[in-house]
Enzyme design. Structure first.
Site, short mmCIF file in Angstrom:
data_model
loop_
_atom_site.label_atom_id
_atom_site.label_comp_id
_atom_site.label_asym_id
_atom_site.label_seq_id
_atom_site.Cartn_x
_atom_site.Cartn_y
_atom_site.Cartn_z
N GLU A 132 58.93 6.25 28.93
CA GLU A 132 57.41 5.93 29.27
C GLU A 132 57.20 6.75 30.72
O GLU A 132 56.94 8.00 30.85
CB GLU A 132 57.18 4.41 29.27
CG GLU A 132 55.83 4.21 29.78
CD GLU A 132 55.35 2.74 30.07
OE1 GLU A 132 54.40 2.21 30.10
OE2 GLU A 132 56.41 1.73 30.20
N ASP A 184 50.87 -5.26 26.99
CA ASP A 184 50.40 -6.36 27.77
C ASP A 184 48.86 -6.30 27.59
O ASP A 184 48.09 -5.78 28.45
CB ASP A 184 50.73 -6.05 29.15
CG ASP A 184 52.01 -6.14 29.46
OD1 ASP A 184 52.76 -7.01 29.55
OD2 ASP A 184 52.52 -4.89 29.60
#
Length: 330
Positions: free
Chosen positions: A195, A274
């Site tokens: 990421e 999230d």
């Protein structure tokens, strides 16, 4: 095809990060804790960048202090997931936030969460499993306690171990002790990489930690040889497109590499990471992917089957989930 009704399996979901803002506000109000700084004018979580996101995340998490708090959180999160058509979910659980990684305290938190998960399964049919994570930016020494918690409670509910947090802190090999302990306890392994750490972080996580899944992993697309390696070895990517776009890793859904990775033979799955922080849901992920790449029912069924194959659950559970996928028309 109704995106809401399509059966979904989610492999990359942080329990605290999935807490609805209203739930956290209500809990803070009950405890007379002022965390108003974590919310924006619209009532949602507010952050400037990834570093600030981690600060806001930990501030919101600070109001979760008891096993009962976590039981209520599991209930709230699974209600939202079930409403989005999720039939199976794996959540990342951090003993650091549940009793300070003390094994006895962790068992109390875990018992409360398992009871809440069992009630949700009876009510909504959603199956939950837990993947214990150490926090990378807390350092390798502190990672040993969560690994011990995971090893001591490995079983039907705690089925995996991984590492989350700031990818730029340290190197995967710094955490080999914790991963070796988890592996010896029979836990399946995953790691956040690819990421913010780039392709090299994916290579190192696979080589040094021996993981079978990579959380995110999308930066692998920048290294054609690594993409070939992922395709050949079958390492699965837990891709969270909405998270990547929200954090500015990619400028738009259309520019996200998930389709390129699929075309190159990499096994990808779709998750929300999230969700309230990134203003997403599993339904929105599916809708945006259909819009960006023209994905249809067959594509989403492939994604769901990838997730089922890679899920850290037992064969009987996989069989029941497979039956539910078969029942859905394509």
């Amino acid at each position: 095809m109704s995106m809401r009704d399509f059966p979904k399996l989610e492999l990359h979901l942080h329990l605290e990060g999935a807490a609805p803002p209203a739930f956290i506000r209500g809990l803070a109000r009950e405890k007379s804790v002022d965390i108003s700084g974590v919310f924006g004018a619209d009532g949602g979580y507010a952050f400037r960048d990834f570093g600030h996101f981690l600060q806001v995340y930990e501030a919101a998490t600070s109001v979760l202090t008891t096993p009962e708090d976590y039981a209520r959180l599991v209930t709230a999160v699974l209600e939202e997931s079930a409403a989005n058509g999720v039939i199976y979910s794996e959540v990342f659980l951090s003993p650091d936030f549940c009793g300070g990684s003390d094994v006895a305290a962790w068992r109390e938190y875990l018992h409360a969460m398992q009871e809440a998960a069992a009630r949700a399964e009876a009510r909504d049919g959603i199956v939950l499993r837990g993947v214990v994570t150490c926090i990378r930016h807390f350092g390798p020494e502190r990672a040993r306690a969560p690994a011990l918690c995971a090893a001591e409670t490995a079983g039907a509910f705690i089925t995996g171990f991984g590492i989350a947090g700031d990818e730029t802190a340290g190197r995967p090999r710094d955490f080999t002790w914790s991963f070796d302990l988890a592996r010896e306890a029979g836990l399946r392994l995953t790691a956040h990489a690819g990421e913010w750490g780039g392709p090299v972080s994916v290579r190192e996580a696979i080589a040094d930690l021996g993981v079978e899944r990579i959380g995110h992993g999308v930066r692998a697309a920048e290294d054609p040889r690594l993409v070939d390696q992922l395709a050949e070895t079958g390492v699965v990517l837990e891709v969270c497109p909405g998270s990547n776009v929200a954090l500015g890793l990619y400028p738009s859904w259309q520019r996200h590499p998930i389709q390129t990775l699929r075309e190159r033979g990499v096994r990808v799955t779709v998750s929300t990471d999230d969700p309230p922080f990134f203003r997403t849901s599993m339904v929105r992920e599916y809708e945006e992917l259909a819009r960006a790449f023209g994905w249809e029912a067959g594509d989403f069924l492939e994604i769901a089957r990838n997730a089922l194959d890679a899920a850290f659950c037992d064969a009987d559970t996989k069989g029941r989930l497979a039956d539910r996928l078969k029942d859905h028309p394509t």
